[in-house]
Design a protein around this motif. Sequence first.
Motif, PDB file in Angstrom:
ATOM      1  N   PRO B  74       0.835  -1.376  -0.030  1.00  0.00           N
ATOM      2  CA  PRO B  74       0.190   0.095   0.027  1.00  0.00           C
ATOM      3  C   PRO B  74       0.652   1.148  -0.094  1.00  0.00           C
ATOM      4  N   LYS B  82       3.541   1.717   2.761  1.00  0.00           N
ATOM      5  CA  LYS B  82       3.327   1.348   4.268  1.00  0.00           C
ATOM      6  C   LYS B  82       3.835   0.135   4.665  1.00  0.00           C
ATOM      7  N   GLY B 156      -5.647   4.783   3.092  1.00  0.00           N
ATOM      8  CA  GLY B 156      -4.538   4.063   3.541  1.00  0.00           C
ATOM      9  C   GLY B 156      -3.685   3.738   2.408  1.00  0.00           C
ATOM     10  N   ALA B 158      -4.958   1.293   0.577  1.00  0.00           N
ATOM     11  CA  ALA B 158      -5.455  -0.051   0.619  1.00  0.00           C
ATOM     12  C   ALA B 158      -6.653  -0.684  -0.143  1.00  0.00           C
ATOM     13  N   ALA B 159      -7.094   0.297  -1.062  1.00  0.00           N
ATOM     14  CA  ALA B 159      -8.358  -0.004  -1.700  1.00  0.00           C
ATOM     15  C   ALA B 159      -7.661  -1.342  -2.921  1.00  0.00           C
TER      16      ALA B 159
END
Lengths: 317, 317
Positions: B74, B82, B156, B158-159
């Motif tokens: 991500p 991240k 974040g 993370a989609a």
Amino acid sequence: MAYFAGIDIGGTNVEIGILDEKAEILKKTSIKTNSQNGSEETFIRIWNTVKQLAEELKISEREIEAVGMGIPGPVVNNSIVKIAANFSWGNDFPAKELMERISGKSVKVGNDVKVIALGEALFGAAKEYKNSITIPIGTGIAAGIIINGQIVEGSGGAAGELGHIVVNKNGYKCGCGLTGCLETYCSATGIVREGIKRLEKDKNNELYKKINGDLSRLEAKDIFDLAKSGDKFSIGIVDFFCEYMAEGLGMLLNIVNPEIIIFTGGVARAGDVLLDGIKKYLSKYALGMTMENLKISFGELNEEAGIKGAAALVIKK
Amino acid sequence: MAYFAGIDIGGTNVEIGILDEKAEILKKTSIKTNSQNGSEETFIRIWNTVKQLAEELKISEREIEAVGMGIPGPVVNNSIVKIAANFSWGNDFPAKELMERISGKSVKVGNDVKVIALGEALFGAAKEYKNSITIPIGTGIAAGIIINGQIVEGSGGAAGELGHIVVNKNGYKCGCGLTGCLETYCSATGIVREGIKRLEKDKNNELYKKINGDLSRLEAKDIFDLAKSGDKFSIGIVDFFCEYMAEGLGMLLNIVNPEIIIFTGGVARAGDVLLDGIKKYLSKYALGMTMENLKISFGELNEEAGIKGAAALVIKK
């Protein structure tokens, strides 16, 4: 001064408001939908109500600049309701055209859930967030997804159909034709069905007493209320509901990764017992990183969300 | 003339290209990632390769205006990875900062899958569509979601984590910590695991013969190849794979309602046997209206999708 009409057409009631340029509701009212009299009759009644509100506000009809409407079903190009199933108004129902003819105003139409999500995103619980998902839970369940401040419409107006994600392929047949949809569990109808199923086997509990053994009287509220007061039998039903809700929510989080989730609608009134139950199971279904800074809360606008969101379709930014 | 570097960092290989302002690849190459030597060493080797390509093109380093990079994990703000788990480069890995220091250029970083989706959306199979989802299937599976021409990043980064949607809560433990993720079934690893599981019980079949009974040799390609040639045992494994894939795809369709789905990556090379299998089951998991005008096809750019998508992050529109 320019004024706007915001209209949220539901299966039972139509919420109608007149708003100013800042989307403040100056006056609002609610009428029965009575859709069985046909779309034309219904829209005329709605427009007459708008005119009446305007009169009460001493606003001339001319000063109403445009009309925004929320309506159930997939909406294409802010104009056509592809399937107006809730009202038997047929497929490809030209809602914009009809209301423009009746009102003589410029009209934009949006799906009811997306319009509610827009209302919460612009004026309510998601005001501070660019990426939010608003989930009304009532007779059914769906998601209004806002990404970078924009509603996700979907190419055929069908984005956000959370209720029809299959969570149990061996489950109940759903009205949509699929089997085991989230909505067959996570809706007022769904929790009542589960409640009845359990009450048929177990009559020695508080819930059975509360409804005097009349299963046809059972409502979602009865179950949530008793669960809140600590009744184990009802807590079990709520728990069952919440695990499915966490499963559906986990999918949404993994796919969209929003900043905030907002529950609204009748079932959301259950409050913390619902949130606590969902949180208990969420980490089983959502990636850790999607939950890291996630807020989960409740809608702030109630029935005003639909009015404000609908009006926002036509109020210039 | 301005030139751009497009870099797609994978677990095994790094695809590197130099592109012009129209995102045409002028020259490209591939080097081993060898991430175990650390991020600094890896990035220096990558940058040296860019310089070498430039030299071969008789372009001075000065003429390279900016660098776009795709990297697994991500990514937040086109800058920080991240969780750079694939490389043991730690959390909050400052990819942009490091490459800017090494190259002296302006750098933007994107998640590898999202960058591939952007490549296909701008220059490949989804060129004609505003709403597309590109799904690379290889060791893992994920979705790059494009809505109104924009990548859906998620709050974040993370989609699009399609691989970690839970499709069987009693299933296999996944590397992510969850149980029964789609990726445990719908990936090269997943189909090989299912193949081995079946081969352990049934050795009297073509697949067993093909790998000379050495289960450790089994690859996804063996299964798909035999299925294509009509082998019933392998068709059964592919069918199992395809139903799970249809389940995951159905969720995506109901939530995002895109115009086109594009499969890419190693497993997508299986071709029509994959598509036919998915289509067989899709109506069990997706609402009819989400399939109405849906196209399902394959990526057109192969490894160039990542190079072009990465460069698109920095090429001015």
